[in-house]
Design a protein around this motif. Structure first.
Motif, PDB file in Angstrom:
ATOM      1  N   UNK A 230      42.661  41.002  28.662  1.00 22.41           N
ATOM      2  CA  UNK A 230      43.676  39.874  28.216  1.00 22.41           C
ATOM      3  C   UNK A 230      43.885  38.770  29.258  1.00 22.41           C
ATOM      4  N   UNK A 231      44.167  39.429  30.388  1.00 20.26           N
ATOM      5  CA  UNK A 231      44.464  38.373  31.782  1.00 20.26           C
ATOM      6  C   UNK A 231      43.304  37.391  31.713  1.00 20.26           C
ATOM      7  N   UNK A 232      42.094  37.882  31.683  1.00 18.77           N
ATOM      8  CA  UNK A 232      41.004  37.046  31.695  1.00 18.77           C
ATOM      9  C   UNK A 232      40.847  36.102  30.711  1.00 18.77           C
ATOM     10  N   UNK A 233      41.167  36.641  29.266  1.00 17.80           N
ATOM     11  CA  UNK A 233      41.340  35.847  28.235  1.00 17.80           C
ATOM     12  C   UNK A 233      42.284  34.454  28.678  1.00 17.80           C
ATOM     13  N   UNK A 234      43.413  34.915  29.105  1.00 15.46           N
ATOM     14  CA  UNK A 234      44.509  33.899  29.320  1.00 15.46           C
ATOM     15  C   UNK A 234      43.969  32.802  30.512  1.00 15.46           C
TER      16      UNK A 234
ATOM     17  N   UNK B 131      39.685  26.655  30.547  1.00 17.66           N
ATOM     18  CA  UNK B 131      38.799  26.024  29.522  1.00 17.66           C
ATOM     19  C   UNK B 131      37.285  26.428  29.734  1.00 17.66           C
ATOM     20  N   UNK B 132      37.025  27.514  30.421  1.00 17.04           N
ATOM     21  CA  UNK B 132      35.825  27.899  30.674  1.00 17.04           C
ATOM     22  C   UNK B 132      35.916  29.216  31.598  1.00 17.04           C
ATOM     23  N   UNK B 133      34.651  29.084  32.401  1.00 19.40           N
ATOM     24  CA  UNK B 133      34.814  30.484  33.235  1.00 19.40           C
ATOM     25  C   UNK B 133      36.070  30.489  34.414  1.00 19.40           C
ATOM     26  N   UNK B 134      36.908  31.297  34.170  1.00 18.63           N
ATOM     27  CA  UNK B 134      37.933  31.299  35.451  1.00 18.63           C
ATOM     28  C   UNK B 134      37.413  31.773  36.723  1.00 18.63           C
ATOM     29  N   UNK B 135      36.710  30.908  37.242  1.00 19.13           N
ATOM     30  CA  UNK B 135      35.821  31.368  38.712  1.00 19.13           C
ATOM     31  C   UNK B 135      36.691  32.112  39.613  1.00 19.13           C
ATOM     32  N   UNK B 136      37.892  31.423  39.995  1.00 23.15           N
ATOM     33  CA  UNK B 136      38.731  31.616  41.227  1.00 23.15           C
ATOM     34  C   UNK B 136      39.310  33.138  40.882  1.00 23.15           C
ATOM     35  N   UNK B 137      39.882  33.331  39.557  1.00 20.64           N
ATOM     36  CA  UNK B 137      40.652  34.576  39.359  1.00 20.64           C
ATOM     37  C   UNK B 137      39.478  35.606  39.417  1.00 20.64           C
ATOM     38  N   UNK B 138      38.339  35.556  38.875  1.00 15.62           N
ATOM     39  CA  UNK B 138      37.281  36.522  38.908  1.00 15.62           C
ATOM     40  C   UNK B 138      37.089  36.778  40.213  1.00 15.62           C
ATOM     41  N   UNK B 139      36.803  35.856  41.151  1.00 18.01           N
ATOM     42  CA  UNK B 139      36.516  36.142  42.580  1.00 18.01           C
ATOM     43  C   UNK B 139      37.568  36.811  43.036  1.00 18.01           C
ATOM     44  N   UNK B 140      38.715  36.589  42.883  1.00 20.18           N
ATOM     45  CA  UNK B 140      40.115  37.173  43.563  1.00 20.18           C
ATOM     46  C   UNK B 140      39.964  38.779  43.019  1.00 20.18           C
TER      47      UNK B 140
ATOM     48  N   UNK C 167      19.161  48.645  43.049  1.00 29.25           N
ATOM     49  CA  UNK C 167      20.639  48.154  42.482  1.00 29.25           C
ATOM     50  C   UNK C 167      20.377  48.409  41.110  1.00 29.25           C
ATOM     51  N   UNK C 168      21.645  48.444  40.320  1.00 34.46           N
ATOM     52  CA  UNK C 168      21.696  48.543  38.854  1.00 34.46           C
ATOM     53  C   UNK C 168      22.679  47.132  38.638  1.00 34.46           C
ATOM     54  N   UNK C 169      22.442  46.882  37.532  1.00 29.90           N
ATOM     55  CA  UNK C 169      23.235  45.575  37.098  1.00 29.90           C
ATOM     56  C   UNK C 169      23.858  45.874  35.591  1.00 29.90           C
ATOM     57  N   UNK C 170      25.303  45.581  35.742  1.00 28.63           N
ATOM     58  CA  UNK C 170      26.198  45.625  34.687  1.00 28.63           C
ATOM     59  C   UNK C 170      26.689  44.363  34.484  1.00 28.63           C
ATOM     60  N   UNK C 171      26.256  43.711  33.372  1.00 35.53           N
ATOM     61  CA  UNK C 171      26.681  42.352  33.055  1.00 35.53           C
ATOM     62  C   UNK C 171      27.480  42.115  31.836  1.00 35.53           C
ATOM     63  N   UNK C 172      28.405  40.940  31.771  1.00 31.88           N
ATOM     64  CA  UNK C 172      28.943  40.850  30.447  1.00 31.88           C
ATOM     65  C   UNK C 172      29.033  39.296  30.450  1.00 31.88           C
ATOM     66  N   UNK C 173      28.708  38.575  29.342  1.00 36.66           N
ATOM     67  CA  UNK C 173      28.735  37.160  29.407  1.00 36.66           C
ATOM     68  C   UNK C 173      30.274  36.696  29.031  1.00 36.66           C
ATOM     69  N   UNK C 174      30.600  35.617  29.709  1.00 35.70           N
ATOM     70  CA  UNK C 174      31.824  34.889  29.401  1.00 35.70           C
ATOM     71  C   UNK C 174      31.730  33.771  28.340  1.00 35.70           C
ATOM     72  N   UNK C 175      31.911  34.591  27.059  1.00 33.56           N
ATOM     73  CA  UNK C 175      31.577  33.631  26.021  1.00 33.56           C
ATOM     74  C   UNK C 175      32.523  32.762  25.719  1.00 33.56           C
ATOM     75  N   UNK C 176      32.394  31.636  25.168  1.00 32.52           N
ATOM     76  CA  UNK C 176      33.474  30.592  24.625  1.00 32.52           C
ATOM     77  C   UNK C 176      34.303  31.350  23.564  1.00 32.52           C
ATOM     78  N   UNK C 177      35.537  30.649  23.354  1.00 34.75           N
ATOM     79  CA  UNK C 177      36.243  31.277  22.425  1.00 34.75           C
ATOM     80  C   UNK C 177      36.858  32.723  22.796  1.00 34.75           C
ATOM     81  N   UNK C 178      37.228  33.488  21.752  1.00 38.96           N
ATOM     82  CA  UNK C 178      38.140  34.841  21.972  1.00 38.96           C
ATOM     83  C   UNK C 178      36.918  35.937  21.994  1.00 38.96           C
TER      84      UNK C 178
ATOM     85  N   UNK D 195      37.425  41.476  26.182  1.00 34.89           N
ATOM     86  CA  UNK D 195      37.231  43.193  26.355  1.00 34.89           C
ATOM     87  C   UNK D 195      36.075  43.594  27.303  1.00 34.89           C
ATOM     88  N   UNK D 196      34.944  42.977  27.037  1.00 40.58           N
ATOM     89  CA  UNK D 196      33.754  43.268  27.841  1.00 40.58           C
ATOM     90  C   UNK D 196      33.830  43.170  29.015  1.00 40.58           C
ATOM     91  N   UNK D 197      34.733  41.777  29.511  1.00 36.57           N
ATOM     92  CA  UNK D 197      34.840  41.557  30.891  1.00 36.57           C
ATOM     93  C   UNK D 197      35.929  42.561  31.443  1.00 36.57           C
TER      94      UNK D 197
END
Lengths: 641, 615
Positions: free
Chosen positions: B75-79, B85-94, B143-154, B158-160
């Motif tokens: 939810x925080x990510x969504x906010x 208005x796109x990928x919240x890069x700073x928030x994700x990094x933090x 290495x193993x990878x787990x990925x989740x796309x940052x999709x537009x809209x809503x 939950x994946x992120x």
């Protein structure tokens, strides 16, 4: 029986005269003999009277070296009398020190580095047979004398040192096992000796060093210089090999601990419990043997054995949100005594980043501080001297505790940092990229890059490029030894100047060879390892870099940066690579057998059929009546119609 | 062998084959289709089983506890996403740094060859954020990878959230032997493509990306996560990747095994498994599931973010949460436990996944058809081409038997054939090249002169070139070599049939579904076309069986299978967008279907068109 006794007397006499002589020269009022005795009984006190005994020791040692062979020569027919040597020679020929440095790391993890140092004033090079061992482990001593080893460095590491988070380690080592040896120049067949040595070491350390053979051994021309005193640096007497796949575990730790004079019974070594040491982010243990000077004028050498063990404990995995470290928490033991055989036994805690105790809190507090320039940076350490009873306090045990106050920081930008990866896809070709970061803001410095690549990755050397800041960077020295299939690996050494604040990228393309089907490992789909490349450099020191030093130091001392501190040597290892080779389906031989058998049967069968068949013109079928008639005629014995 | 070394019997066999050629071909075609339909019949298929020992018998316990927290993070990510208005890069990094990961970002930009109207993007700029969990005492080799796309809209918040929750939980565990990379990619496939190209330092599609700062060695497996609701009814696994590549079957088996163990409903192609295989409806359910897989695989496009990993020999799948109106609900903690279990098993891997099949079809999640079972279906179709070729060969060789005297005669007859074969071959391939090159090259001109958008221009140019190709090349050989002979068209057809056989064979080896679908339509064309059949009717049939119409039918059929039937109008629009997507897939990700159709299949079909109008 008279002769030995006589010689013993002579020997004692000589000793006495010499010691008297020493006393006279040094004009010291303390009687030399008495001091000997006290030192023998209580080696710990040696540190206090350091200067005096060392000087005496030098005299004693030379004397013994001179007298004993004479003695032995004098009564060659008789039994050798080790007793006489033992009693006559002052036994303080070796010395043992132990030390633990704890550095709270930038990332909140904690780094503990053990060093155990045994110095033995002996010289295997003279050819004299040494049979009496005190503190020095006999198993290693025999190896050194048998194989005429001048220097031996062996390390076993589990994990990769994270330079970006942890800074530089005190003693760098690549993941897996690394072994490099300088042989004496008396060795005639270095390769055979090397082979034998690796097999013996494999037994001593319980490791797969016997997998070191000509396909992974190289002779670096510049990257690995002798660390001890040495006359020549002819790299024909150097051998270097890594086993990146080697897994390090308790079975390697136990023999390593057994080399210590106190074992794991007393001193700092009680902390080395494998269940905790291997519950960490990084574990590295090493043995370094080298000749060092006995004293200032360096007339004679002694042998130094350094056993080091580095371990990094993870903040997240073990602490439940509490940022607190103690000896007990790290090692599940506390300290109660120093090793009785050790002349010094100390714990250093790096408190440089913590001048006002705002980063972490240290208890019990200690007033002993020490400063040293480590890796180009002036560090301050709190010191706990285990030889002092005061250190253990009233509870008679020492449990150093570090309690963090601040949160963890960002990533570090170490001055020199290197990484490596394989680029491309598919199983035919690929490209090895080595990146070297110089994060110094204004100084450029040269680095030596050593790459040893197994033969089954066929390097295309014409594709070798070195670029920094988008421009071609021409190495000033390149030493390349091409591989020979199944014989020896590629060796590539380069001296590259790293411009300030830049990334230098070395790329070289390779082709993946097809192995013979018996050459594959039992797990071919895991991939094949390529050992770490080694970056050796003289890095400008941060002390010299610091422009604001006038604060702490008198002005007259700071105008020109002092030479010792202006740069320091470090070695950085990149990560090993895991490369997939084209792997056949190993059920294929069965399929091939089936297929070839079918093809051969069909092909051969039809050909054979054609060759052996006799062709004849087909006669029209005789009618049924005629055939019946023929049968009857045959029965009657009459020729058929 | 006596059969072939004996000239009489050989003659008899050839006679049989030429005399009964048409019925045998019909029979083969029928048998091929039947075989294919039989693949979905459960008794004919194999049950899936775990081949990889490292993942089979070892026990793992799943203890992921903090699903609620993951949802809160989501939810925080969504906010933050909404705010930025796109990928919240700073928030994700933090956030990732706070969890003790090594965090890096990567920026990329890509200008599409023409605007993508489905996703409304033309100039794409974005940033990927990834954090690496360093395994303790591991040398950064795997290495193993787990990925989740940052999709537009809503979507996908939950994946992120779950990805970050898992990162936090994984960080406190000690058993990891491989680094785990948690990747949040922007602009779904384009971001993933940029990240993968940068990770492997390749550039196949001309994208701009900044180099990666941190790596984890060779990636062994990857999972991509798509979740858009707090509770889900079932989890769907998507396997089809770029160019119809599939991950190792063991990855699907692993997913199935954990769904069974944890008790989560699992689907493939969004379809539950049914137990009533012996009933008609059960069988048709299995057929539909398999057909969906065949259609998706044939399309050659990546059906999830995982699809691009397969090029780099990284086994990958997308796991998608589906929330429908069924009663059965699973909360996010359970999904987290499932992923934890899968990652722990993958972590146990000693080698890359290689034990199980790479070529398979799945009529249900618990059953599969391996390459050995489905290839005969294609083989039966391909053998028709060989029979026809044999027939033609015999016809070409035997007529001189009437003239009896000789070799010179044959040579004389077939020598004009060389030019008459070469000309249509070259011309049809030039048309194919035009079909490949012109649409993207001429979009500006088209936009200037016609009232269309760039995307429409590209699609309409493609269709125009395709149609023009029908009018252009036939009979052109007459300009060069005069009147076409009877012998001439036979030679041309022989060449065309063999060409088609090779083409389809190679396609089917790489992408069975595409090969089979093309074979279904093109083989009858190849079999029956001669200049002597009724022209108009045959032309209609030929056009209907051409690759473009195959695509049109496939679009309708696919919609039918997805239970979303469309009207003809919508279908046509969908068809146009599918063409543009296909071309985009080629330029963005390197999908090979468009060039294959344009440069190979279409020219091959034109050859048959040429034969029909042979004069």
């Amino acid at each position: 029986m008279a002769a030995p006794r006589c010689s013993r007397c002579a020997c004692l006499l000589l000793v006495f005269i010499y010691s008297l002589y020493v006393v006279v020269i040094s004009e010291e009022p303390t009687p030399g003999n008495e001091q000997h005795a006290s030192v023998v009984e209580n080696p710990q006190t040696a540190a206090e009277t350091e200067k005096q005994p060392t000087e005496e020791r030098r005299w004693e040692a030379t004397q013994v070296d001179e007298t004993v062979p004479d003695d032995a020569a004098a009564n060659k027919q008789d039994l050798p009398v080790p007793d006489s040597v033992l009693t006559s020679t002052p036994p303080l020929k070796d010395e043992f020190q132990e030390e633990l440095v704890i550095r709270p790391l930038h990332s909140g993890d904690i780094y503990a580095s053990f060093q155990f140092r045994t110095v033995w004033e002996t010289d295997f090079t003279r050819g004299s047979k040494v049979s009496h061992y005190r503190l020095f482990p006999k198993s290693l001593g025999q190896v050194i004398s048998k194989f005429s080893v001048r220097e031996l460095h062996i390390s076993f590491t589990q994990g990769y040192w994270r330079t970006m988070q942890w800074g530089q380690p005190y003693l760098p080592s690549p993941p897996g096992a690394e072994l490099w040896v300088w042989f004496q120049d008396t060795v005639t067949d270095v390769d055979a000796t090397w082979k034998e040595l690796t097999n013996v070491l494999s037994g001593i350390f319980c490791a797969s060093l016997n997998f070191i053979d000509s396909t992974n051994t190289v002779e670096p021309s510049a990257s690995f210089k002798p660390l001890g005193i040495a006359n020549g640096t002819d790299h024909r007497f150097l051998r270097y090999a890594t086993l990146p796949r080697e897994i390090v575990c308790t079975e390697n730790l136990t023999p390593w601990k057994k080399l210590l004079p106190c074992g794991s019974k007393a001193g700092l070594a009680v902390l080395l419990k494998s269940e905790k040491l291997f519950h960490s982010s990084f574990h590295s243990q090493a043995v370094h043997i080298r000749p060092v000077c006995q004293d200032e004028p360096c007339k004679a050498t002694s042998l130094e054995l350094r056993q080091t063990l580095n371990v990094v404990f993870d903040l997240h995995a073990s602490g439940q949100g509490k940022r607190e470290w103690s000896l007990f928490k790290m090692f599940s033991r506390t300290l109660t005594e120093a090793c009785p055989l050790a002349s010094s036994s100390k714990i250093y805690i790096d408190v440089t980043d913590n001048p006002e105790e705002d980063q972490f809190e240290l208890s019990p507090a200690t007033h002993l501080l020490s400063q040293a320039v480590v890796l180009g940076d002036r560090r301050t350490f709190s010191v706990y001297d285990l030889t002092q009873q005061v250190t253990f306090g009233t509870v008679r045990s020492l449990n150093v505790l570090i309690r963090w106050k601040s949160t963890e920081g960002d990533m570090l930008r170490p001055l020199l940092h290197a990484e490596r990866y394989v680029a491309g896809y598919g199983l035919q070709t690929g490209e090895i990229h080595t990146l070297m970061y110089n994060n110094h803001p204004f100084r450029s410095f040269p680095v030596l890059l050593l790459d040893s690549v197994p033969w089954y990755l066929r390097l295309y050397v014409h594709t070798l490029t070195v670029t920094s800041k988008g421009k071609d960077n021409k190495p000033s020295y390149i030493h390349y030894q091409p591989s020979k299939d199944r014989m020896r690996p590629h060796l590539l050494e380069m001296l590259v100047q790293l411009p300030p604040h830049s990334v230098t990228e070395v790329t070289v393309q390779f082709e993946r060879a097809l192995l013979k089907w018996t050459e594959y490992t039992p797990d071919p789909n895991h991939g094949f390892y390529v050992g770490s490349s080694v970056v050796s450099a003289l890095v400008p020191s941060t002390v010299a870099m610091n422009t604001n030093i006038t604060k702490e130091q008198p002005l007259f001392s700071t105008f020109f940066p002092t030479k010792e501190e202006s740069s320091y040597f470090i070695r950085v290892y990149t990560e090993p690579l895991l490369v997939n080779l084209p792997t056949p389906d190993f059920s294929m031989p069965y399929n091939v057998i089936c297929l070839t058998c079918t093809v051969v049967a069909v092909g051969y069968g039809s050909l054979y059929n054609l060759l052996t068949r006799s062709f004849q013109v087909e006669e029209p079928n005789p009618g049924l009546a005629k055939r019946i008639a023929n049968v009857i005629r045959r029965m009657r014995g009459v020729p058929p119609l | 062998m006596g059969l072939l070394s004996d000239p009489n019997r050989r003659r008899a066999l050839i006679n049989l084959l030429t005399r009964l050629n048409a019925p045998i071909c019909a029979l083969c075609y029928f048998a091929g289709v039947c075989w294919f339909m039989g693949l979905a019949f459960e008794p004919f298929t194999l049950r899936t089983y775990m081949s990889e020992n490292a993942m089979g018998s070892t026990m793992v316990e799943e203890r992921f506890p903090s699903g609620e927290r993951a949802l809160a993070t989501g939810k925080e990510f969504a906010a933050h996403k909404k705010k930025v208005g796109g990928m919240p890069v700073d928030w994700l990094v933090k956030t990732m740094q706070a969890q003790g990961l090594e965090v890096f970002t990567q920026s990329f930009s890509r200008t599409l060859p023409f605007p993508d109207e489905n996703k409304e993007r033309y100039i794409v700029k974005g940033t990927n954020v990834y954090g690496i969990l360093r395994a303790p005492r591991a040398p950064r080799t795997e290495a193993l990878v787990l990925s989740a796309p940052c999709s537009p809209g809503d979507n996908n918040n939950q994946a992120v959230g779950l990805l970050l929750g898992l990162a936090h939980y994984f960080r406190s565990q000690v058993f990891w032997a491989k680094d785990i990379i948690f990747l949040v990619n922007e602009h779904d496939l384009i971001g993933m493509q940029a990240w993968l190209e940068s990770y492997h330092h390749t550039n196949t599609t001309g994208m701009d990306w900044s180099p990666l700062q941190g790596r984890g060695g060779s990636i062994q497996a990857a999972l991509s996560l798509e979740l858009s609701s707090d509770v889900i009814t079932s989890l769907d696994i998507i396997l089809e990747g770029l160019n119809g590549q599939l991950p190792n079957l063991d990855l699907a088996n692993l997913f199935y095994a954990f769904c069974q163990k944890i008790g989560v409903l699992c689907t493939i192609q969004g379809r539950l498994q049914r137990n009533d295989w012996d009933s008609v409806s059960g069988y048709s359910h299995a057929v539909q599931t398999m057909m969906l897989m065949v259609m998706k695989q044939a399309s050659g496009r990546p059906w999830g973010d995982h699809g691009l990993f397969l090029r780099y020999h990284i086994e990958a799948a997308t796991i998608k949460g589906i929330n429908s109106f069924r009663q059965y609900k699973t909360d996010i903690t359970t999904v987290g436990r499932l992923l934890e279990g899968m990652f722990r098993k993958l972590n146990n891997l000693l080698e890359r996944l290689h034990q199980s099949y790479f070529f398979y079809l799945m009529p249900s999640l618990s059953h599969f058809v391996s390459i050995g079972y489905y290839m005969p279906a294609f083989g039966l179709l391909a053998v028709i081409l060989l029979l026809r070729a044999l027939d033609l060969w015999v016809q070409l060789v035997s007529p001189p038997a009437v003239a009896a005297d000789g070799v010179g005669d044959i040579a004389q007859q077939s020598s004009p054939g060389v030019l008459s074969v070469l000309t249509p071959l070259v011309i049809s391939h030039l048309t194919g090249a035009a079909l490949y090159i012109l649409p993207t090259r001429f979009q500006e001109i088209a936009v200037e002169h016609f009232p269309v958008s760039e995307t429409e221009a590209v699609v309409l140019t493609a269709i125009a070139v395709y149609t023009a190709g029908l009018a252009l090349p036939h009979n052109t050989h007459r300009l060069l070599s005069g009147e076409g002979t009877e012998q001439g068209w036979r030679v041309l057809k022989l060449v065309a049939v063999l060409y088609l056989a090779v083409l389809l064979g190679c396609t089917a080896l790489i992408n069975f579904s595409l090969g089979f679908i093309l074979a279904l339509t093109l083989v009858p064309v190849a079999a029956f076309v001669t200049p002597h059949v009724p022209k108009t009717l045959s032309a209609v049939v030929l056009v209907i069986l051409s690759p473009a119409f195959t695509l049109l039918f496939s679009v309708f059929f696919f919609q039918e299978l997805e239970e979303m039937p469309v009207s003809f109008q919508d279908g046509w629009l969908l068809y146009l967008s599918v063409i543009s997507q296909g071309i985009l897939d080629h330029y963005l990700y390197g999908s090979l279907v468009y060039p294959l159709i344009a440069l190979m299949v279409y020219p091959c079909w034109l050859l048959f068109w040429n034969i029909l109008f042979w004069k």
